[in-house]
Design a protein around this motif. Sequence first.
Motif, PDB file in Angstrom:
ATOM      1  N   TYR A   1       0.827  -1.205   0.000  1.00  0.00           N
ATOM      2  CA  TYR A   1       0.000   0.000   0.000  1.00  0.00           C
ATOM      3  C   TYR A   1       0.866   1.261   0.000  1.00  0.00           C
ATOM      4  CZ  TYR A   1      -3.872  -3.141   0.813  1.00  0.00           C
ATOM      5  OH  TYR A   1      -4.795  -4.150   0.686  1.00  0.00           O
ATOM      6  N   THR A   2       0.470   2.208  -0.849  1.00  0.00           N
ATOM      7  CA  THR A   2       1.158   3.489  -0.932  1.00  0.00           C
ATOM      8  C   THR A   2       0.213   4.582  -0.426  1.00  0.00           C
ATOM      9  OG1 THR A   2       0.440   3.816  -3.228  1.00  0.00           O
ATOM     10  CG2 THR A   2       2.558   2.719  -2.878  1.00  0.00           C
ATOM     11  N   HIS A   3       0.770   5.748  -0.128  1.00  0.00           N
ATOM     12  CA  HIS A   3      -0.022   6.787   0.537  1.00  0.00           C
ATOM     13  C   HIS A   3       0.264   8.159  -0.053  1.00  0.00           C
ATOM     14  CE1 HIS A   3      -1.107   3.787   3.545  1.00  0.00           C
ATOM     15  NE2 HIS A   3       0.165   3.433   3.548  1.00  0.00           N
ATOM     16  N   GLY A   4      -0.700   9.040   0.133  1.00  0.00           N
ATOM     17  CA  GLY A   4      -0.601  10.383  -0.418  1.00  0.00           C
ATOM     18  C   GLY A   4       0.593  11.158   0.094  1.00  0.00           C
ATOM     19  N   ALA A   5       1.007  10.889   1.332  1.00  0.00           N
ATOM     20  CA  ALA A   5       2.155  11.601   1.903  1.00  0.00           C
ATOM     21  C   ALA A   5       3.421  11.365   1.088  1.00  0.00           C
ATOM     22  CB  ALA A   5       2.372  11.173   3.351  1.00  0.00           C
TER      23      ALA A   5
ATOM     24  N   PHE B   1       2.001   8.623  -3.401  1.00  0.00           N
ATOM     25  CA  PHE B   1       1.583   7.284  -3.825  1.00  0.00           C
ATOM     26  C   PHE B   1       2.701   6.534  -4.549  1.00  0.00           C
ATOM     27  CE2 PHE B   1      -2.289   9.735  -3.299  1.00  0.00           C
ATOM     28  CZ  PHE B   1      -3.025   8.900  -2.477  1.00  0.00           C
TER      29      PHE B   1
ATOM     30  N   ARG C   1       7.377   3.373  -0.840  1.00  0.00           N
ATOM     31  CA  ARG C   1       8.270   3.874   0.213  1.00  0.00           C
ATOM     32  C   ARG C   1       9.322   2.802   0.506  1.00  0.00           C
ATOM     33  NH1 ARG C   1       4.926   5.985   5.219  1.00  0.00           N
ATOM     34  NH2 ARG C   1       7.004   6.764   5.764  1.00  0.00           N
TER      35      ARG C   1
ATOM     36  N   THR D   1       8.930   0.729   3.672  1.00  0.00           N
ATOM     37  CA  THR D   1       7.790  -0.189   3.640  1.00  0.00           C
ATOM     38  C   THR D   1       8.106  -1.408   2.795  1.00  0.00           C
ATOM     39  OG1 THR D   1       6.322   1.732   3.810  1.00  0.00           O
ATOM     40  CG2 THR D   1       5.321  -0.349   3.180  1.00  0.00           C
TER      41      THR D   1
ATOM     42  N   ASP E   1      -7.939  12.110  -4.365  1.00  0.00           N
ATOM     43  CA  ASP E   1      -8.076  11.412  -3.086  1.00  0.00           C
ATOM     44  C   ASP E   1      -9.180  12.109  -2.291  1.00  0.00           C
ATOM     45  OD1 ASP E   1      -7.852  10.388  -0.542  1.00  0.00           O
ATOM     46  OD2 ASP E   1      -5.740  10.905  -0.267  1.00  0.00           O
TER      47      ASP E   1
ATOM     48  N   ASN F   1     -10.467  10.934   0.602  1.00  0.00           N
ATOM     49  CA  ASN F   1     -10.497  10.457   1.984  1.00  0.00           C
ATOM     50  C   ASN F   1     -10.757  11.557   3.013  1.00  0.00           C
ATOM     51  OD1 ASN F   1     -10.202   7.563   1.927  1.00  0.00           O
ATOM     52  ND2 ASN F   1      -8.170   7.897   1.059  1.00  0.00           N
TER      53      ASN F   1
ATOM     54  N   ASP G   1     -10.618   3.080   0.970  1.00  0.00           N
ATOM     55  CA  ASP G   1     -10.034   4.340   0.503  1.00  0.00           C
ATOM     56  C   ASP G   1     -10.808   4.889  -0.690  1.00  0.00           C
ATOM     57  OD1 ASP G   1      -7.967   4.969   2.238  1.00  0.00           O
ATOM     58  OD2 ASP G   1      -6.574   3.601   1.269  1.00  0.00           O
TER      59      ASP G   1
END
Length: 446
Positions: A146-150, A153, A156, A159, A338, A340, A382
């Motif tokens: 899983y990747t994230h907006g911070a 995407f 990391r 991770t 996004d 969310n 999400d």
Amino acid sequence: MAGIMIDAKVDRIQVPENLRYFRLIEEQKERCAEMGCQAEFYKFGLGQSPFPVPSPLQKALSLHSGMGTYADPIGNDEVRKAVASFFKARFDLDVEPGRVITGHGAKGLIFSIFTLLTGSVIIPSPGWLGYLPQLRILNIPYYRLYTHGAGNFKIRPQTLEAMLKGLVKTQHLLILNNPGNPTGGLYTKEELTVIADICRKYYTFVLSDEVYSLLTYDPSSFVSMGKIYPEGTFVIHSLSAGMGAGGFRLGSCIMPEGTSQEIIRDVAKIAATIYTSSAAPLQEAGIAAYRSGKEMDQYLEAVRNILRIITSKLAEMCKTIKGIRVTTPKAGFYFMADLNPLMNELQNAGIMHSNDLAPALISHPYHIATVTGEAMMAPYGDYFIRFSCTDFDGESALLEYLENPPAPEEEEEFFTRYAGKMIEGMKMFQKWVEDIKEGKFQMPNL
């Protein structure tokens, strides 16, 4: 006679995004027809180049249309040489033709690579849906990363390393989609180097899906993972995105440096078993595409800049909508929104999970057709939307650009002239978001 019995794995295969997208539109059009509605539909879902096939491909296909013989499963010598030369000129990849294979589109080649390798596969999420169904058909173990907006995407490193450290100490394959679908994002050389170092450490190969590389807005900013990690990367390319030839179904793969001829023969065996080969006339068209020089340079510069103008400006419009986050596209024709931050409002409107977004957006009177949820491998909880900026007259835009490229101060006018339907669609999306925030929308009972 008893009915046809279907293998259980078929139920685990998601409907391909294009089929799901067209089905949503047709179903809503039927509902609208019942109420007498003939309003516009705003199409942001189809991931297909709007531009015509370049003339060198068309001419070569016409010239060789009489070829009816079977072709080499991994491509004839000339098309493999042409691909190698093209990648050297474009991306400074030193590739000998012997480790180039061509096949029935990028999907066909990816399926062959999945069939070839043992071990598990790691897929970043959200991402392109096409990988997952193939893995399920082949019953290959996989893990979602899983990747994230911070992190925009992107994968990391910490991770990825934590995941690989926890897996069985055997061979793995990491999917890297660069430039990215659905975000339009682009990895830097430094980011790729860190990922490559981790993959080397944990016996992990990379399948680098670079089908949008020719559409990088600043070509000098694209770096192929095949340049950073040549001994461990399968580089995938195709005629579909950059050359407007999705229907031609011709893809290429640069095998890792040091790949033996025995492994190349294994790939040929798999390809011959699955689809025999790509069509012989299309291999000739591929040679023309990769060797067409100045004419192809002009075509690619034009389509790249048209997409930069239209996609970037639509993303900027989307960013003005309060309450959502939007990726900044660096290549191709996608960006991702996004939602969310509006999770509570969405759930109050009856939009309980990611798969609800597309039916909610297409509903009357909004008629916004997008790809969301499972169709872009979004996590169940999400709220992500992929916007595809391709609903415009690509042929007219291309002709105008080739004859009279707009100066920077003229790009806004060019955008307004060609992206009119999508501009109206983005305004409708803003209205939908405002209705969500004000409690004026309720999920219809479809």
